[in-house]
Write a protein that holds these residues in place. Structure first.
Motif, PDB file in Angstrom:
ATOM      1  N   PRO A 180       0.799  -1.238   0.000  1.00  0.00           N
ATOM      2  CA  PRO A 180       0.000   0.000   0.000  1.00  0.00           C
ATOM      3  C   PRO A 180       0.830   1.287   0.000  1.00  0.00           C
ATOM      4  O   PRO A 180       0.337   2.325  -0.444  1.00  0.00           O
ATOM      5  N   VAL A 200      -3.291   5.815  -2.001  1.00  0.00           N
ATOM      6  CA  VAL A 200      -3.185   5.532  -0.563  1.00  0.00           C
ATOM      7  C   VAL A 200      -2.661   6.748   0.186  1.00  0.00           C
ATOM      8  O   VAL A 200      -3.154   7.083   1.273  1.00  0.00           O
ATOM      9  N   ILE A 245      -3.075  -0.435   8.050  1.00  0.00           N
ATOM     10  CA  ILE A 245      -2.428  -0.900   6.821  1.00  0.00           C
ATOM     11  C   ILE A 245      -1.979  -2.340   7.004  1.00  0.00           C
ATOM     12  O   ILE A 245      -1.293  -2.677   7.974  1.00  0.00           O
TER      13      ILE A 245
END
Length: 508
Positions: A99, A106, A122
């Motif tokens: 991510p 993001v 996350i």
């Protein structure tokens, strides 16, 4: 407490690279019939998830790709929609790879979530960098590799890229997703790398049946359809002596020239004092190129002048006085400090105000450095190595500001005639030397009244005289006569012929 937004990485493409934490999250979502929002469904892991978890509810933002005007707008829209959903219920947002690696959406999402006080979590994923480096057998940390997003690189001009790309270290250009982007990347890299430079385009790294590496010269990067959304370009480093468009190469060369024992004997002997004459010579050669409006020559002469900067910096480094970094720091800090209307909150209306601010800032700098401004002469801080006519006009400009100036142009002409008469009446060489200096000083004063740069006027006269005399030399060659064979009368005739051939030359 359950996070409002859980961001999960899908890995590079193979379902086997999905982390255990991600697998558990997707399984729980399928059991609870919770929708998972994917940035895009165009990723190999998504198809495998649908097969392994047929009850998993899937949504994507692929529809926004066609609606958005550019990438920044797209990623902002995705982040906004995810945050809006998160105000109603917990949201799972899935993205390719890791991510936090190459995922602008993001970064936007995390910023918006903080602003809206939405909690985030996350769940890491294997990025595409690891399988790419595995295929290339590259340790990016040991090699000091740069990683650049293809879209960001393509958006840079050649000059902008020059401040970011370091060609002497390995380069990974990620997400070269189509042929058009590959073309833009090629153009950006051509600023530093030879057209024939061998590169590798890595495709679908980490996806066993699809991963491949295409080796090709840089100029062929966009001459195929190999690039896709899973492509990464690897550019091997240039040798330090090959990266000729890189400032760091000049630093390396100057260090090498003065390095004992494999450097240059002449360069090793140089000092600040011995190099002074070359700084002056190279400066005037730059001026000459400017006067000739010869841009190719100007580029070369600016390089010669820049070499003097680096040589002095290298001498200083070896003597533990300062380094080239100090040179950069001094000028960068000075430019920022003296342009508060650009880098600060000062407002100016015109160039005149800029000059006023500049002088006041310089005055404050001297005060901060401990200079007693009350004891400082207005004629201080004029470099004496500057051409004499320029020094004279600078002195005159400064004293005029405090009222020491003629009132009318006629007064200047009268003073000029007075100095000429005194020169004619001078008897000894010492008197003639002094009176000639006075005459030149007043001649430069006349230039100021006429708004003429006296130094430039004399340089222009020199150039015209050179062209006139060279025309005379050509006439003498055509007549097959030696220059010293001409009488005064013949010289006069020859001069008039040269004047007709070069009418812009001054009379003598």
């Amino acid at each position: 407490m359950t996070a409002a937004i859980t961001i999960v990485g899908l890995g590079p493409g193979s379902i086997h690279d999905l982390t255990l934490a991600a697998q558990t999250l997707f399984s729980q979502a399928a059991q609870q019939q919770q929708t998972v929002y994917f940035r895009t469904l165009i990723h190999p892991t998504v198809e495998s998830l649908q097969q392994d978890l047929p009850t998993l509810r899937i949504e994507s933002f692929d529809r926004l790709y066609d609606e958005s005007q550019d990438w920044n707008t797209l990623y902002q829209q995705i982040a906004q929609e995810v945050c809006t959903l998160a105000t109603q219920q917990p949201v799972i947002y899935a993205v390719p790879g890791h991510p936090l690696i190459g995922e602008t959406s993001v970064q936007n999402l995390l910023q918006m979530a903080r602003e809206r006080q939405l909690s985030t979590q996350i769940i890491s994923g294997l990025s595409f960098i690891e399988p790419v480096c595995s295929l290339l057998e590259l340790d990016p940390f040991e090699a000091g590799a740069q990683i650049f997003d293809a879209t960001n690189l393509a958006a840079l001009s050649g000059d902008e890229a020059g401040g970011k790309i370091i060609p002497t270290v390995p380069l990974l250009v990620v997400q070269v997703y189509n042929r058009r982007l590959a073309s833009a990347v090629k153009l950006a890299l051509s600023e530093f790398y030879p057209d024939e430079w061998p590169v590798k385009l890595v495709r679908a790294a980490g996806i066993n049946q699809e991963e491949s590496v295409l080796e090709l010269p840089l100029y062929e990067l966009d001459r195929n359809t190999f690039a896709n959304h899973l492509s990464t370009l690897y550019v091997p480093p240039l040798d330090e002596l090959t990266a000729l468009r890189l400032p760091e190469t000049l630093r390396y060369i100057t260090m090498r020239l003065r390095r004992d024992p494999d450097g240059c004997p002449w360069d090793r002997q140089q000092t600040h004092e011995s190099l002074t004459r070359y700084v002056i010579e190279e400066t005037y050669e730059v001026v000459e190129a400017l006067e000739e409006q010869n841009m190719d020559k100007l580029a070369e002469e600016l390089g010669d002048l820049l070499l003097q900067v680096y040589l002095h910096a290298e001498v200083a480094r070896q003597d533990e006085e300062f380094t080239i970094g100090d040179v950069y720091e001094q000028i960068n800090a000075k430019l920022i400090r003296r342009h508060p209307h650009v880098f600060g909150n000062i407002e100016v209306q015109n160039a005149g105000q800029v000059v006023q601010n500049w002088e006041e800032i310089k005055r404050q700098e001297r005060a901060n450095a401990g200079t007693d401004l009350a004891e400082e002469s207005i004629l201080d801080r004029v470099p004496q190595a500057t051409p004499a006519l320029m020094v004279a006009q600078e002195y005159q400009k400064r004293v005029a500001k405090v009222g020491f100036e003629f009132n009318h142009l006629d007064e200047v002409y009268a003073k000029l005639n007075e100095e000429l008469l005194e020169l004619q009446q001078a008897k000894t060489p010492e008197e003639q030397h002094e009176e000639l200096g006075d005459l030149l000083f007043i001649a430069s004063k006349l230039g100021r009244f006429l708004k003429i740069d006296a130094e430039e006027a004399l340089r222009a006269a020199n150039r015209k005289f050179k062209r006139r005399f060279q025309a005379m030399e050509e006439l003498a060659r055509q007549q097959q006569r030696a220059l010293h064979s001409y009488t005064i009368s013949e010289w006069s005739d020859l001069w008039m012929q040269a004047k007709n051939a070069a009418p812009d030359a001054p009379l003598i």
